[in-house]
Design a protein around this motif. Structure first.
Motif, PDB file in Angstrom:
ATOM      1  N   HIS A   1       0.827  -1.204   0.000  1.00 57.14           N
ATOM      2  CA  HIS A   1       0.000   0.000   0.000  1.00 57.14           C
ATOM      3  C   HIS A   1       0.864   1.258   0.000  1.00 57.14           C
TER       4      HIS A   1
ATOM      5  N   GLN B   1       0.952   4.059  -2.848  1.00 59.74           N
ATOM      6  CA  GLN B   1       0.481   5.397  -2.469  1.00 59.74           C
ATOM      7  C   GLN B   1       1.546   6.457  -2.720  1.00 59.74           C
TER       8      GLN B   1
ATOM      9  N   GLU C   1      -5.137   7.526   1.922  1.00 58.09           N
ATOM     10  CA  GLU C   1      -5.886   7.281   3.170  1.00 58.09           C
ATOM     11  C   GLU C   1      -6.905   8.388   3.419  1.00 58.09           C
TER      12      GLU C   1
ATOM     13  N   ASP D   1      -8.021   4.112  -0.123  1.00 64.03           N
ATOM     14  CA  ASP D   1      -6.552   4.086  -0.234  1.00 64.03           C
ATOM     15  C   ASP D   1      -6.004   5.306  -0.977  1.00 64.03           C
TER      16      ASP D   1
ATOM     17  N   GLU E   1      -8.689   1.507  -4.767  1.00 66.87           N
ATOM     18  CA  GLU E   1      -8.555   0.566  -3.656  1.00 66.87           C
ATOM     19  C   GLU E   1      -7.451  -0.432  -4.013  1.00 66.87           C
TER      20      GLU E   1
END
Length: 835
Positions: A57, A61, A71, A92, A108
């Motif tokens: 993640h 990101q 987030e 996400d 996501e």
């Protein structure tokens, strides 16, 4: 926008419409209302780890375009079907709308070990459901109209090839609203059923009276202390002697607290099947007095699984048919079981049979929807099998730990892991024909184990150089000591890297099989669980862990293979227990043997300022005849002579008043030695012997012999199934003989415990040996007096029991009488029975 009946409301409007705002995360909503299809993925412990998922993640990101947000928090309030709902979650990656021609986009991230096209359809649909509801929440926050477009992108990240496979869809916001509101309708319908049950439980709890005419001595004090802890939060440690009624004295105030405070759910842990039976009986007694509480008893998977019990057969793909379309049949079972007073394994199995569901998984699915969960320690503490929802903080829960003296040893085992070469070779052989990729990966693990042992042998020169903390293996009284090597290393620099890489390689192949709907050979399931445990524990190791490497020469002369094993050994699990306690509003640990307090707090992770309540025995001291026999020496080197004394001592005790007696030994070997001598000397007295590895049926048959009016002389193991957690009432047991002080066997683990505590300036021998031994002794002795009318004797057969160390730790109600020889014992027994 849609019609005004379901229009979004601001916070004040929601509260004015209803006093009960349903606060719900998107994850909870999706999990309950959007799941369908098979349960196959539920049967495995593998898949990407939390750490792998977080890293993936974060990498994705960081690569997001400028102007996007990671987030992104979503929080909305709305009304659905007359219910105010506060829905929240985090998406996400959010790509805000940059112009009128480009819709907002929500991403996501989902990590897998296989390409997304081979994932099961039900798993894909569940992930998309979550993203759709995120899209609805964002649109509601920004007051989208029904025709406003919303772009959704699923980023399937394959951890094996380190590639991301995007899948994009575009929806009108009205479509996302319809989808979300349908899910909310499903959840709210259930929520109202649940709330109706909860209101009934709280009302009946408030009206509940103590189910006995009077409190026993100490019971009221325990109940009051428990209630205060449950009301105010925090921890409470209670040493409550046998017979005080610990179960009712903790459950009753806990249930009262559920009626009078925000407490939502009780989790009652017990280490023994007999403990669960007592809770069941207590709940039934309270139900008979008007309580509507629902209790769920979770039984171990191997005793619940329909396949393990031979009630169903796996299909050609090796999949249990009861897991097919599990989530499609689950809602009906959930409705049928909601509010039932006792969800025992039998009740769960009956409903599971009716709808052809997996009974174990059905019990887990009912876990959030009961008031009292009764289960083993591992469902809260074990990192491999814990039920995470028992440790979430979305609801206020209390944890009641029965027989808490067992938790320290059990927890050390939960946070340890071991890999054996022989087991790995058998797993490789089982995979060779059917799963070639898995076979090759397991062979790599075997080679990594070999390489690690060779490195230890080469770097240390000899095992003794690397085991300075403990006695050498040759000093242990075991038959294997002469043909094995042992190395103890710290884990300050991490776990053995080549073994870790090999384990990860095996699990990668296994997870690829699972995500493609295939299964590894069924014969290696137990071995795979040990592999998963190793992977989980190596991510948790800390200063209280050691790496223990053992090499054992082949015991079979026809085999050239050596047994080699690597263990990540936890020497103190207090830190992990303490972390688990923090998820609960209140934690109460109780047992008849929690002494001395300093030792207990160190082992079980209690806060140093947690209250310690030591209660007096509710029974009269004259009910128990306690006799020390210091003329017996049961130490290992004196056991030949001890056998003669013990045969005479047992015979004198039994003949003083024939009835039901149990003699508890520190080991099966010692038990057999004394049994042979006793049978030779007193052939007219039949012996009943506990057998190693006995089944549940054999244990039940053993206990069946201890009935009032019988004259059963049984030999059993101290600390075993017959020495803890069983109520021998009245004439079922009139005497117990405790042979020795119950010290754990000397081995590298106990020696490491001793050395570790000595390095911290404490008495390591007491902590590793004498305190655990004393706990076994006290538990064993506590089997004799269970009610106000019981009368019986306890014989402590060992000179060490007269030592000031032990006498200082005896329970307050003990009044020991020392007997210098066999005749003095006979005289003392005669006086006791004739009084």
């Amino acid at each position: 926008m849609t019609g005004t009946a379901n229009a979004p409301l601001d916070s004040a409007e929601c509260r004015s419409k209803t006093e009960d705002v349903l606060r719900l995360s998107v994850g909870e909503l999706v999990e309950f209302a959007c799941r369908s299809g098979d349960l196959i993925s539920e049967h495995r412990h593998g898949g990407p780890t939390a750490a792998e998922g977080i890293r993936a993640h974060q990498r994705l990101q960081r690569k997001r375009p400028k102007g996007s947000e990671a987030e992104y928090r979503l929080q909305v309030e709305l009304e659905q079907d007359g219910q105010a709902v506060a829905l929240n979650g985090r998406v996400d990656i959010l790509h805000p709308q940059v112009d009128l021609h480009t819709p907002v986009q929500l991403d996501e991230i989902k990590t897998t070990y296989v390409p997304p096209e081979v994932l099961g359809e039900s798993a894909r649909a569940l992930h998309w459901a979550q993203l759709k509801i995120y899209g609805f929440c964002y649109g509601l926050q920004h007051q989208f109209t029904a025709d406003t477009p919303v772009a959704l992108k699923m980023l399937w990240h394959n951890l094996k090839d380190k590639k991301t496979y995007p899948e994009s869809r575009e929806f009108r916001w009205g479509e996302l609203e319809a989808f979300t509101r349908e899910a909310l309708t499903t959840y709210i319908e259930w929520h109202r059923r649940w709330q109706a049950h909860r209101h009934a439980v709280r009302a009946s709890a408030r009206a509940l009276a103590f189910p006995f005419p009077d409190y026993r001595a100490g019971q009221r004090e325990l109940a009051v202390a428990a209630y205060r802890c449950l009301r105010d939060g925090g921890e409470l440690v209670v040493e409550a002697p046998t017979g005080i009624g610990k179960t009712i004295s903790t459950l009753f105030p806990a249930i009262k607290a559920m009626g009078e405070t925000p407490l939502d759910q009780l989790v009652y842990l017990t280490a023994k099947n007999s403990g669960r039976q007592v809770v069941r009986e207590t709940a039934t007694r309270l139900h008979d007095r008007g309580l509507t509480l629902s209790m769920l008893e979770i039984q171990a998977r191997d005793k619940t699984c329909a396949c393990s019990l031979g009630l169903c057969s796996r299909d050609d793909a090796g999949i249990c048919p009861r897991t097919r379309d599990f989530f499609d049949r689950l809602p009906e079972a959930r409705i049928n079981l909601l509010g039932k007073p006792l969800l025992t394994p039998e009740v769960i199995a009956e409903e599971a049979d009716r709808l052809q569901l997996c009974p174990f998984e059905l019990s887990l699915q009912m876990r959030p929807w009961v008031d009292l969960v009764v289960c083993d320690f591992n469902y809260v503490f074990d990192p491999l099998v814990q039920i995470h929802r028992l440790r979430d903080t979305s609801r206020q829960r209390a944890l009641l730990i029965d027989e808490a003296h067992n938790l320290g040893d059990r927890a050390r085992g939960m946070f340890s892991a071991i890999l054996k070469r022989s087991d790995s070779r058998r797993a490789a052989a089982a995979s060779k024909g059917s799963h070639p990729n898995l076979h090759r990966a397991i062979q790599s693990l075997v080679r990594a184990l070999d390489k690690w042992v060779e490195e230890q042998r080469g770097s240390a020169g000899c095992p003794a150089e690397n085991t300075a903390e403990i006695s050498t293996a040759a000093n242990f009284p075991t038959e294997e000591a002469n043909n094995r090597e042992l190395w103890i290393t710290s884990l300050a620099d991490g776990t053995p890297q080549k073994i870790s890489a090999a384990v990860q390689k095996v699990l990668l192949v296994v997870n690829q099989l699972w995500e493609q709907g295939q299964l590894p050979p069924e014969d290696i399931n137990d071995w795979l669980r040990s592999l998963f445990r190793y992977q989980v524990i190596e991510q948790l190791v800390a200063e209280q862990h050691r790496c223990v490497t053992r090499a054992q020469s082949a015991t079979n002369p026809d085999s050239r293979w050596r047994e080699q094993e690597v263990e990540l050994l936890c020497l103190n699990a207090a830190m992990y227990l303490q972390q688990a306690y923090q998820a609960f509003h209140a934690v109460i640990g109780f047992s008849a043997t929690l002494r001395p307090p300093g030792y207990i707090y160190q082992q079980l992770g209690w806060q140093q300022d947690a209250p310690y309540l030591a209660l007096p025995s509710p029974f009269r001291s004259e009910q128990l005849g306690l006799f020390l026999c210091p003329y017996v020496d049961t130490r290992y080197r004196a056991r030949d002579r001890a056998g003669e004394h013990l045969v005479e001592l047992i015979a004198r005790t039994y003949q003083s008043r024939p009835g039901n007696y149990l003699v508890f030994f520190p080991s099966y070997r010692f038990l057999q030695q004394v049994a042979e001598r006793f049978t030779s000397t007193y052939p007219e007295v039949p012996l009943l012997l506990q057998e190693s590895g006995s089944s549940d049926q054999q244990r039940a048959e053993f206990l069946q012999q201890f009935q009032s009016g019988n004259r059963t002389l049984g030999f059993a193991i101290m600390g075993g199934i017959f020495g803890e957690g069983i109520d021998y009432v009245g004439e079922q047991l009139i005497g117990t003989i405790v042979v020795g002080t119950g010290l754990p066997q000397v081995n590298e683990e106990q020696e490491l415990l001793r050395a570790t505590w000595e390095q911290q300036g404490q008495n390591g021998f007491d902590i590793a040996y004498r305190y655990p031994g004393l706990t076994r002794v006290l538990q064993t002795a506590g089997r004799v007096i269970r009610t106000e009318s019981d009368r019986g004797v306890v014989i402590l057969a060992d000179y060490r029991f007269a030592d000031p160390f032990y006498r200082a730790l005896y329970p307050q109600h003990w009044q020991p009488h020392s007997c210098r020889n066999g005749q003095a014992l006979s005289d003392a027994l005669a006086r006791f029975w004739n009084e």
